[in-house]
Design a protein around this motif. Sequence first.
Motif, PDB file in Angstrom:
ATOM      1  N   SER A 136       0.850  -1.186   0.000  1.00 59.05           N
ATOM      2  CA  SER A 136       0.000   0.000   0.000  1.00 59.05           C
ATOM      3  C   SER A 136       0.885   1.234   0.000  1.00 59.05           C
ATOM      4  CB  SER A 136      -0.929  -0.008   1.213  1.00 59.05           C
ATOM      5  OG  SER A 136      -0.194  -0.266   2.405  1.00 59.05           O
TER       6      SER A 136
ATOM      7  N   TYR B  70      -7.113  -0.383  -0.008  1.00 58.93           N
ATOM      8  CA  TYR B  70      -8.199  -0.717   0.910  1.00 58.93           C
ATOM      9  C   TYR B  70      -7.674  -1.014   2.317  1.00 58.93           C
ATOM     10  CZ  TYR B  70     -11.528  -0.971  -2.944  1.00 58.93           C
ATOM     11  OH  TYR B  70     -12.351  -0.660  -4.006  1.00 58.93           O
ATOM     12  N   SER B  71      -8.280  -0.333   3.298  1.00 58.96           N
ATOM     13  CA  SER B  71      -7.875  -0.513   4.702  1.00 58.96           C
ATOM     14  C   SER B  71      -8.244  -1.895   5.221  1.00 58.96           C
ATOM     15  CB  SER B  71      -8.518   0.563   5.576  1.00 58.96           C
ATOM     16  OG  SER B  71      -8.113   1.846   5.182  1.00 58.96           O
TER      17      SER B  71
ATOM     18  N   LYS C 157      -5.500  -4.254   4.435  1.00 62.84           N
ATOM     19  CA  LYS C 157      -4.335  -4.040   5.292  1.00 62.84           C
ATOM     20  C   LYS C 157      -4.551  -4.684   6.657  1.00 62.84           C
ATOM     21  CE  LYS C 157      -3.723   0.563   3.189  1.00 62.84           C
ATOM     22  NZ  LYS C 157      -3.614   2.017   3.487  1.00 62.84           N
ATOM     23  N   LYS C 158      -5.736  -4.493   7.213  1.00 66.72           N
ATOM     24  CA  LYS C 158      -6.036  -5.079   8.530  1.00 66.72           C
ATOM     25  C   LYS C 158      -6.066  -6.601   8.449  1.00 66.72           C
ATOM     26  CE  LYS C 158      -8.669  -1.042  10.098  1.00 66.72           C
ATOM     27  NZ  LYS C 158     -10.001  -0.507  10.462  1.00 66.72           N
TER      28      LYS C 158
ATOM     29  N   SER D 216       0.205   4.424   4.137  1.00 68.38           N
ATOM     30  CA  SER D 216      -0.917   5.347   3.988  1.00 68.38           C
ATOM     31  C   SER D 216      -0.969   5.863   2.555  1.00 68.38           C
ATOM     32  CB  SER D 216      -0.760   6.513   4.964  1.00 68.38           C
ATOM     33  OG  SER D 216      -1.682   7.541   4.661  1.00 68.38           O
TER      34      SER D 216
ATOM     35  N   GLN E 247     -10.937   6.409  10.870  1.00 66.22           N
ATOM     36  CA  GLN E 247     -10.061   6.231   9.706  1.00 66.22           C
ATOM     37  C   GLN E 247      -8.966   7.291   9.689  1.00 66.22           C
ATOM     38  OE1 GLN E 247     -10.094   3.710   7.536  1.00 66.22           O
ATOM     39  NE2 GLN E 247      -8.236   4.586   6.643  1.00 66.22           N
TER      40      GLN E 247
ATOM     41  N   TYR F 264      -6.438   6.328  12.241  1.00 66.18           N
ATOM     42  CA  TYR F 264      -5.639   5.191  11.739  1.00 66.18           C
ATOM     43  C   TYR F 264      -4.580   5.665  10.746  1.00 66.18           C
ATOM     44  CZ  TYR F 264      -4.610   0.708   9.490  1.00 66.18           C
ATOM     45  OH  TYR F 264      -3.993  -0.383   8.990  1.00 66.18           O
ATOM     46  N   ASP F 265      -4.995   6.570   9.858  1.00 68.78           N
ATOM     47  CA  ASP F 265      -4.054   7.094   8.855  1.00 68.78           C
ATOM     48  C   ASP F 265      -2.953   7.907   9.524  1.00 68.78           C
ATOM     49  OD1 ASP F 265      -4.215   6.339   6.217  1.00 68.78           O
ATOM     50  OD2 ASP F 265      -4.533   8.397   5.522  1.00 68.78           O
TER      51      ASP F 265
END
Length: 800
Positions: free
Chosen positions: A341, A457-458, A461-462, A495, A523, A526-527
């Motif tokens: 990412s 897409y987050s 990543k998670k 990010s 969000q 998180y970023d």
Amino acid sequence: MLYPENLEDKIGFDKIRNLLRERCLSGPGRTFVDKMRFSDDAGQVDKLVSQTEEFRQILASEEPFPASHYLDTSTILDKSRAEGAYLDTEEFYDLKRSLETILRIHEFFRRFPESYPLLHDLSGMVTLDKSLLKKIEEKIDEKGQLRNNASRELQNIRQRMQQEQVRARRLLDSMMRSARGEGYTPEDATLTVRGGRLVIPVLAEHKRRIKGFIHDESATGQTVYLEPAEVLEINNDIRDLEYQERREIIRILRALTDEVRPNIQPLKRAYHFLGMIDFIRAKAILAGDLEATRPESVKHTHVEWYGARHPLLFLAHQAAGKPVVPLHITLNKQQRIILISGPNAGGKSVTLKTVGLVQYMWQCGMLVPVDGHSKMGTFKSLFIDIGDEQSIENDLSTYSSHLTNMRKFLTLADKRSLFLIDEFGTGTEPQFGGAIAEAILEEMNQLKAYGVITTHYSNLKKYGEDHPGIVNAAMQFDLDDLEPLYELEIGKPGSSYALEIARKIGLPGPVLKKARTLVGIEQVRYDRLLNRLEEEKRKYNKLTKGAEKEKERLESSAREYESLREFLDEERKKIIQEAKADAKRLLKETNQRIENTIREIREQGAEKLKTRELRKELEEYGEEIAPEEAPRPKPKPKEEVQVIDGPINPGDYVRLKGQEVTGEVLALAGKDAEIRIGGLKSKVKLKRLEKISKRTFKKSTDRSSSPSKGLDLTEKRAHFKSDLDLRGKRGEEAMGELERFMDTALILGEREVRIVHGKGDGILKDLVRNQLRQQRHVQSVRDEHPERGGAGVTIVEMKD
């Protein structure tokens, strides 16, 4: 298994094929390039790569390897199959030159079986009978012509023909002089040829004055070309001899073709070998251009690359003088899938294509642009989903095409597959696209396939953080300048920096604030957390690198100190032992001298004069054994360059002002001077030069001379082609290129080269040939065969 069908175009391997074709010397070599295929056989891949590595070593050495006359003789051999058919002299000449090349290559590998074992094994397919080449050489000379002594009959015919031609020439010369004296011929007229026969130009009003046969007339009709009756029979005899010569030549060529026919299969294998060597040579040359290596080969699925570079990007940046950021990446059983990412234009897609292209090149048997301590595995299947595959004909949207690819991946992939997916899940509503992508990722992970995926897409990543076999990675980003660094960092997600980039571009504050609200506080946090972690890690890495460098410096200094201390201890012990031994010897000699002196004084009865003499001798001995002071070294005076006043003329020796570079003046042109510096010629402004003495020039030349400095024979040999195309170039430019080309050919020991200048008005051809005839190392120049360019191409034969 490869998917999709246009995978090569997707990853850029079609351009690699083109680069290989450009480096081939023959059609068969280019055919091998076209036939090159992806292989999932680890043993076969290792063998092909090792062959290329052996040839790269040949190019790196300065052993001369044949690099000319890689000719395609397939049509020649097919022509010789039919009974009664015969090859012409030009075809035999091509056969002769290419067979010489094959046998020279075969001899090269026979001399170095241990250095190049795989290429030596390849040469085993050459089982030619050398007597065939000898028979061809007995008939065809070095210029591609049939030798006069190819047969006794041919020799007799040509001798008689020459005699008759001389007799006809003498008779015609006599008649020409007589006709000129009578005024029957035009001014400055000379003997000429019409219809293959020598004739005399005669003014039309006098054509009845000389008996003979008129063959032609001038465009104006004022001159006729007449063959006198006196030489008619001689010319008829010559024509008859020409027919006899032609029949004898055909008989000789037919007999020589009969010698070729039983050897067609061995010849086919030999030329197959020549094409294969040309192909391997092209791979080795391209490897040199890419600075590619042969990393360690492992037989299972594995990627462990250090310093990997995208081949096409490397060549483009090298041409522009820019560096390429290397890629370090690992795919193994514990880390099979990497999720990359990061921001747009940060290098994610380039990383993906680098993995695909480098792996594909390796499994096609090529050396690859990675560091030598890397490890390359072998995959059974390669799948790729890059770019927009929207199709109007098949009614497919972009997202539909992506899903079609995913269906193929899920159906065909296994634990020996490598898949590459760019912008995973995009093309539809993010909420659903992300969910479908996560489900596909889970299935691919369960299949234990290997892969590299780029995404924004987050949820992916998670997912990567919580599931074994998957690892997050990020393209590094400079937070201060908001610019990508194009470096891959494995272990944490990246990010997209969307809000930061939008702020740098200058979007209004209210718009950015509204965007943060719409994204959601979680969000945004998180970023921000990702950004903070990346910034702190970069600072920590910087500190760590500084500490490691300082540690290495201290350890190096400690090692040097310990080594120096041990050396000094050993030297001290050695010096003390030597000093003790010398002192013991001196003490013994001194005591002996003193005892002798005392004895002599006693024997002389203590006479004062004799005692003084003995004491003086003892004092002189003491001075002899006393330690001497080491003389101080005198400083070496700096040598001054003697500059001579006065104008600079051709033949003078000069130096560039403020530099150590010296040269000899060859010519002056206005305010410029042409000078020779070593083996090079250059034009320099006169005001930048100062005259020096010959002695100063010689000293400077002696200091700087080095037989191999500046001359890379390996690079020249690897890139040299024996054809030079001058078409479309101006005279001065063409002559410069011709001079440089001939110098290189002479250095590399080429026996024959081709100059392509075209026909046109013949001006460029005359310039080329006049310059070539002035060069001492040129044996001869001639036209190419009519089917290969004729007078538009000059064949240059070099002296041995």
